[in-house]
Design an enzyme around this catalytic site. Structure first.
Site, PDB file in Angstrom:
ATOM      1  CG  HIS A  17      -1.942  -1.007   1.310  1.00 35.41           C
ATOM      2  ND1 HIS A  17      -2.078  -1.836   2.398  1.00 35.41           N
ATOM      3  CD2 HIS A  17      -2.917  -1.363   0.444  1.00 35.41           C
ATOM      4  CE1 HIS A  17      -3.093  -2.648   2.201  1.00 35.41           C
ATOM      5  NE2 HIS A  17      -3.620  -2.393   1.013  1.00 35.41           N
ATOM      6  CE  LYS A  41     -13.475  -8.149   5.404  1.00 36.62           C
ATOM      7  NZ  LYS A  41     -12.820  -7.946   4.125  1.00 36.62           N
ATOM      8  NE  ARG A  90      -3.010  -7.862  -4.368  1.00 39.01           N
ATOM      9  CZ  ARG A  90      -3.838  -8.213  -3.412  1.00 39.01           C
ATOM     10  NH1 ARG A  90      -3.408  -8.321  -2.188  1.00 39.01           N
ATOM     11  NH2 ARG A  90      -5.094  -8.470  -3.659  1.00 39.01           N
ATOM     12  CB  SER A 127      -4.588  -6.432   4.408  1.00 36.92           C
ATOM     13  OG  SER A 127      -4.136  -5.158   4.023  1.00 36.92           O
TER      14      SER A 127
END
Length: 159
Positions: A17, A41, A90, A127
């Site tokens: 990040h 969440k 990515r 993450s």
């Protein structure tokens, strides 16, 4: 003033990040890093903790602002007069998902999306993987900023 937003959950912020944020901050007058508030969440870190960790991680970037939002990203962009969303990619799987989101954001609000490929040395980071490795006692010291590492270790010890 050229402005962009880099949205995400950042639970926690990784060196991947930080790589994308640093590179994009050099392209814009102001880059808003916006933490998504998702009440459905539960994250490892609260939204306030994530924002604090992001501020620490980007402290040397004076044109980066950390904020949070809930709801639609395009609504946030409209209300803050931000015409560009920045997304780090990515792999091909990221592109397939993010392209659909980019097209929808443009359709809904005329918001453009800039895709930034991650640097090869951080392209494997997520993450979720960082949290999993840290939970099982793995060494994530090269994967996250120092402040994040300290907080991950503290969370692991508390559990």
């Amino acid at each position: 003033m050229r402005r962009a937003v880099c949205p995400g959950s950042f639970d926690p912020v990784t060196n991947g990040h930080v790589d994308v944020i640093t590179r994009v901050a050099a392209l814009y007058d102001e880059l808003v890093v916006a933490v998504l508030v998702n009440p459905g969440k539960a994250g490892l870190f609260t939204v306030d903790e994530r924002m604090e960790l992001l501020r620490e991680a980007v402290a040397e970037l004076p044109n980066v602002v950390v904020d949070s939002f809930s709801g639609l990203l395009v609504d946030y962009c409209r209300s803050h007069d931000i015409p560009v969303v920045v997304k780090g990619l990515r792999a091909v799987g990221d592109f397939e998902y993010e392209l659909q989101m980019a097209q929808m954001n443009r359709e809904l609000a005329g918001v453009e999306t800039l895709f930034v490929p991650t640097a090869p040395q951080v392209g494997h980071l997520s993450s979720s993987l960082v949290k999993q490795i840290a939970t099982f006692g793995g060494d994530v010291s090269r994967l996250v900023p120092e402040g994040v590492l300290d907080r991950l270790l503290a969370k692991r010890e508390a559990s």
